[in-house]
Write a protein that holds these residues in place. Sequence first.
Motif, mmCIF file in Angstrom:
data_model
loop_
_atom_site.group_PDB
_atom_site.id
_atom_site.type_symbol
_atom_site.label_atom_id
_atom_site.label_comp_id
_atom_site.label_asym_id
_atom_site.label_seq_id
_atom_site.Cartn_x
_atom_site.Cartn_y
_atom_site.Cartn_z
ATOM 1 N N VAL A 14 0.848 -1.188 0.000
ATOM 2 C CA VAL A 14 0.000 0.000 0.000
ATOM 3 C C VAL A 14 0.886 1.242 0.000
ATOM 4 C CG1 VAL A 14 -1.757 1.284 1.251
ATOM 5 C CG2 VAL A 14 -1.828 -1.224 1.208
ATOM 6 N N LEU A 15 0.690 2.094 -0.992
ATOM 7 C CA LEU A 15 1.492 3.309 -1.100
ATOM 8 C C LEU A 15 0.765 4.483 -0.463
ATOM 9 C CD1 LEU A 15 2.765 3.031 -4.784
ATOM 10 C CD2 LEU A 15 3.919 2.312 -2.695
ATOM 11 N N ARG A 16 1.520 5.316 0.172
ATOM 12 C CA ARG A 16 0.943 6.518 0.761
ATOM 13 C C ARG A 16 0.575 7.507 -0.346
ATOM 14 N NH1 ARG A 16 5.072 7.507 5.904
ATOM 15 N NH2 ARG A 16 4.658 5.475 6.917
ATOM 16 N N PRO A 17 -0.352 8.431 -0.075
ATOM 17 C CA PRO A 17 -0.787 9.396 -1.109
ATOM 18 C C PRO A 17 0.364 10.190 -1.715
ATOM 19 C CG PRO A 17 -2.300 9.409 0.751
ATOM 20 C CD PRO A 17 -1.165 8.532 1.151
ATOM 21 N N TRP A 18 1.335 10.590 -0.878
ATOM 22 C CA TRP A 18 2.431 11.397 -1.420
ATOM 23 C C TRP A 18 3.285 10.589 -2.395
ATOM 24 C CZ3 TRP A 18 7.537 10.116 -0.931
ATOM 25 C CH2 TRP A 18 7.887 9.187 0.067
ATOM 26 N N MET A 19 3.357 9.256 -2.192
ATOM 27 C CA MET A 19 4.125 8.421 -3.109
ATOM 28 C C MET A 19 3.412 8.285 -4.455
ATOM 29 S SD MET A 19 5.499 5.444 -0.491
ATOM 30 C CE MET A 19 6.646 4.781 -1.696
ATOM 31 N N TRP A 20 2.061 8.155 -4.395
ATOM 32 C CA TRP A 20 1.306 8.142 -5.653
ATOM 33 C C TRP A 20 1.466 9.458 -6.401
ATOM 34 C CZ3 TRP A 20 -0.186 4.013 -7.942
ATOM 35 C CH2 TRP A 20 -0.558 2.867 -7.230
ATOM 36 N N LEU A 21 1.456 10.564 -5.652
ATOM 37 C CA LEU A 21 1.631 11.871 -6.280
ATOM 38 C C LEU A 21 3.006 11.984 -6.928
ATOM 39 C CD1 LEU A 21 0.632 14.742 -6.825
ATOM 40 C CD2 LEU A 21 1.512 15.396 -4.570
ATOM 41 N N PHE A 23 4.813 9.513 -8.013
ATOM 42 C CA PHE A 23 4.810 8.631 -9.178
ATOM 43 C C PHE A 23 4.143 9.317 -10.371
ATOM 44 C CE2 PHE A 23 2.842 5.056 -11.571
ATOM 45 C CZ PHE A 23 4.025 4.455 -12.002
ATOM 46 N N ALA A 24 3.020 10.004 -10.139
ATOM 47 C CA ALA A 24 2.317 10.711 -11.214
ATOM 48 C C ALA A 24 3.165 11.842 -11.779
ATOM 49 C CB ALA A 24 0.987 11.258 -10.688
ATOM 50 N N VAL A 25 3.863 12.561 -10.904
ATOM 51 C CA VAL A 25 4.728 13.653 -11.365
ATOM 52 C C VAL A 25 5.857 13.117 -12.232
ATOM 53 C CG1 VAL A 25 6.373 15.413 -10.609
ATOM 54 C CG2 VAL A 25 4.159 15.201 -9.464
ATOM 55 N N LEU A 26 6.442 11.979 -11.825
ATOM 56 C CA LEU A 26 7.519 11.377 -12.613
ATOM 57 C C LEU A 26 7.029 10.942 -13.988
ATOM 58 C CD1 LEU A 26 9.353 9.233 -9.906
ATOM 59 C CD2 LEU A 26 10.197 11.310 -11.030
ATOM 60 N N LEU A 27 5.828 10.338 -14.029
ATOM 61 C CA LEU A 27 5.273 9.946 -15.323
ATOM 62 C C LEU A 27 5.056 11.151 -16.217
ATOM 63 C CD1 LEU A 27 2.622 7.173 -14.475
ATOM 64 C CD2 LEU A 27 4.814 6.912 -15.675
ATOM 65 N N ALA A 28 4.517 12.235 -15.657
ATOM 66 C CA ALA A 28 4.289 13.456 -16.443
ATOM 67 C C ALA A 28 5.603 14.034 -16.943
ATOM 68 C CB ALA A 28 3.543 14.488 -15.596
ATOM 69 N N ALA A 29 6.645 13.964 -16.108
ATOM 70 C CA ALA A 29 7.947 14.503 -16.513
ATOM 71 C C ALA A 29 8.536 13.691 -17.663
ATOM 72 C CB ALA A 29 8.902 14.507 -15.323
ATOM 73 N N VAL A 30 8.411 12.363 -17.578
ATOM 74 C CA VAL A 30 8.923 11.507 -18.650
ATOM 75 C C VAL A 30 8.182 11.791 -19.950
ATOM 76 C CG1 VAL A 30 9.098 9.123 -19.461
ATOM 77 C CG2 VAL A 30 9.747 9.700 -17.120
ATOM 78 N N TYR A 31 6.854 11.940 -19.863
ATOM 79 C CA TYR A 31 6.067 12.232 -21.057
ATOM 80 C C TYR A 31 6.483 13.557 -21.674
ATOM 81 C CZ TYR A 31 2.173 13.623 -24.017
ATOM 82 O OH TYR A 31 1.433 14.058 -25.073
#
Length: 311
Positions: A14-21, A23-31
Amino acid sequence: MLSVAKRAFSRLPVLRPWMWLLFAVLLAAVYQMRALHLDDRLYFWLTTPAVSQGAPGSLLGRDYKVQVDAKAVGGVRNNLSGISYDEQRDQLWAVLNNPEELLAMSKDGEVLARYPLSGFSDVEGVTYLGDGLLLLAEERQHGLVVVPVPERAGALFREDYRALTLGIQRDGNQGFEGVGYDRARDRLFVAKEHSPMKLYEIRGLKRSMQGDFGLEILDHEDWIRDSVFATDLSSVHFDERTGHLALLSDESKRIMELDGDSGKLIGFRTLDSGFAGLGKAVPQGEGMTFDDQGNLYIVSEPNLFYRFGRG
């Protein structure tokens, strides 16, 4: 299958909310990095530290300023493609595909004359060979058709002219996109769009047309591998004054300048908003040429014309 997937997912930590956030930021940066080709540019800067965007004596080293910005070409709605400069007439030649047509244009982007191309197929590129001759490139057929400069109005019929069909790696709408000619050494450069990108050099074209047959075709795969950091090629121009080759990529929105003998990368310019005072990025650059004064001309889908001069 669904129950198996649910059980597998339940075993994940189970990931904490800040870890999901994060992860989403990293995906957006890669894109964003891929969309803007920032990884390509970083690689270029790291691996070619001696090359600058403004190398002295280069085509792209000038301080360009946009003089005609995204002008809609009169009477053209779509499919504006290749362009080439004719110094003997001090004008431009451009081509449309679907329907195929040759345009004579002023350096301000005004249409001077129109010539329907009967029997031609998917014309994407044009270059002026000198001696009153134009070469038209057909994308899907890999056809290279030599046409005398028209002297009167009316259609041009493909069966009336000499043509060379290479038929190399035919793969639909991913074929020949641009052509550029070295008159001093009778070398024709042909760019294939992608899947894969290719740059061919055809030696002896005009000499063979005159009866001394001796074509030689070179595949500059190493130039593409070492000097081209883009996802496609849409146009090629050989510059007589510098001996350099300019390659245009519409997807990557950049022009790359190569040495015409070694293929070594000399420099590049992006066509994003802000380049030379552009209001907006060039949306889909399909054709590019330089005149004898070093001014740069670009045509873009659907019907846009650009001119860049010295600042």
